[in-house]
Design a protein around this motif. Structure first.
Motif, PDB file in Angstrom:
ATOM      1  N   GLU A 142       0.846  -1.184   0.000  1.00  0.00           N
ATOM      2  CA  GLU A 142       0.000   0.000   0.000  1.00  0.00           C
ATOM      3  C   GLU A 142       0.885   1.238   0.000  1.00  0.00           C
ATOM      4  N   THR A 143       0.605   2.125  -0.912  1.00  0.00           N
ATOM      5  CA  THR A 143       1.344   3.376  -0.961  1.00  0.00           C
ATOM      6  C   THR A 143       0.388   4.515  -0.662  1.00  0.00           C
ATOM      7  N   HIS A 144       0.850   5.420   0.129  1.00  0.00           N
ATOM      8  CA  HIS A 144       0.057   6.576   0.483  1.00  0.00           C
ATOM      9  C   HIS A 144       0.819   7.817   0.051  1.00  0.00           C
ATOM     10  N   THR A 145       0.156   8.663  -0.677  1.00  0.00           N
ATOM     11  CA  THR A 145       0.790   9.887  -1.115  1.00  0.00           C
ATOM     12  C   THR A 145       0.314  11.047  -0.255  1.00  0.00           C
ATOM     13  N   ILE A 146       1.180  12.005  -0.130  1.00  0.00           N
ATOM     14  CA  ILE A 146       0.846  13.232   0.580  1.00  0.00           C
ATOM     15  C   ILE A 146       1.063  14.371  -0.394  1.00  0.00           C
ATOM     16  N   SER A 147       0.026  15.122  -0.665  1.00  0.00           N
ATOM     17  CA  SER A 147       0.133  16.279  -1.540  1.00  0.00           C
ATOM     18  C   SER A 147       0.050  17.534  -0.699  1.00  0.00           C
ATOM     19  N   VAL A 148       0.854  18.523  -1.071  1.00  0.00           N
ATOM     20  CA  VAL A 148       0.899  19.777  -0.337  1.00  0.00           C
ATOM     21  C   VAL A 148       0.408  20.884  -1.256  1.00  0.00           C
ATOM     22  N   LEU A 149      -0.549  21.672  -0.775  1.00  0.00           N
ATOM     23  CA  LEU A 149      -1.123  22.766  -1.548  1.00  0.00           C
ATOM     24  C   LEU A 149      -1.008  24.049  -0.728  1.00  0.00           C
ATOM     25  N   PRO A 150      -0.072  24.938  -1.092  1.00  0.00           N
ATOM     26  CA  PRO A 150       0.046  26.200  -0.355  1.00  0.00           C
ATOM     27  C   PRO A 150      -1.011  27.205  -0.821  1.00  0.00           C
ATOM     28  N   LEU A 151      -1.677  27.844   0.121  1.00  0.00           N
ATOM     29  CA  LEU A 151      -2.706  28.841  -0.194  1.00  0.00           C
ATOM     30  C   LEU A 151      -2.393  30.141   0.536  1.00  0.00           C
ATOM     31  N   THR A 152      -2.519  31.258  -0.176  1.00  0.00           N
ATOM     32  CA  THR A 152      -2.287  32.571   0.402  1.00  0.00           C
ATOM     33  C   THR A 152      -3.609  33.330   0.479  1.00  0.00           C
ATOM     34  N   LYS A 189      -3.509  11.825   1.545  1.00  0.00           N
ATOM     35  CA  LYS A 189      -3.836  13.053   2.250  1.00  0.00           C
ATOM     36  C   LYS A 189      -3.496  14.275   1.418  1.00  0.00           C
ATOM     37  N   LEU A 190      -4.233  15.339   1.658  1.00  0.00           N
ATOM     38  CA  LEU A 190      -3.940  16.639   1.077  1.00  0.00           C
ATOM     39  C   LEU A 190      -3.673  17.585   2.225  1.00  0.00           C
TER      40      LEU A 190
END
Length: 107
Positions: free
Chosen positions: A35-45, A65-66
Motif C-alpha cells: 500500500e502506498t500513500h501519497t501526501i500532496s501539499v497545496l500552499p494557499l495565500t 492526504k492533502l
C-alpha cells in the motif's frame, strides 16, 4: 513445409500465452502490492482565487492526504476548506511554520 512452420508458430504462441496466463494468476493470488500513500501539499495565500476548485482538483489527483498550507488564508477560504474536509475527510490545514514538523510526524 510451410504448414509445419505455421503449426510450430501457433504451438509456440499458445505455449507462451498459457504460461503468461498462469504467471498472471499466480501473481494475482500470491503477490500483494504494497500500500502506498501519497501526501500532496497545496500552499494557499490570502488572494488565492478558486480555492474550492484547486482543492477538488488536488483531491482528484491524489489518493492520500492533502495538506493545505495556511500562508495567510482568510476566514472564507478556511470555511470552504472545512466544508470540503467534512465531505472528503482527507484534508489537513497546517500553518506555514508547522509544515516540516507535521510532515515528519506523518511519515
Amino acid at each position: 513445409m510451410g504448414s509445419y512452420i505455421l503449426f510450430f508458430m501457433i504451438l509456440l504462441t499458445s505455449i507462451i500465452g498459457t504460461i503468461e496466463i498462469i504467471r498472471t494468476i499466480y501473481e494475482m493470488f500470491f503477490f500483494k502490492k504494497p500500500e502506498t500513500h501519497t501526501i500532496s501539499v497545496l500552499p494557499l495565500t490570502v488572494n488565492t482565487e478558486d480555492v474550492e476548485y484547486l482543492i477538488r482538483g488536488a483531491l482528484l489527483k491524489t489518493d492520500g492526504k492533502l495538506i493545505v498550507v495556511d500562508m495567510g488564508i482568510d476566514e472564507l477560504d478556511s470555511n470552504i476548506i472545512s466544508r470540503l474536509n467534512d465531505q472528503y475527510h482527507r484534508i489537513t490545514i497546517v500553518k506555514q511554520n508547522e509544515l516540516c514538523n507535521y510532515i515528519g510526524a506523518v511519515r
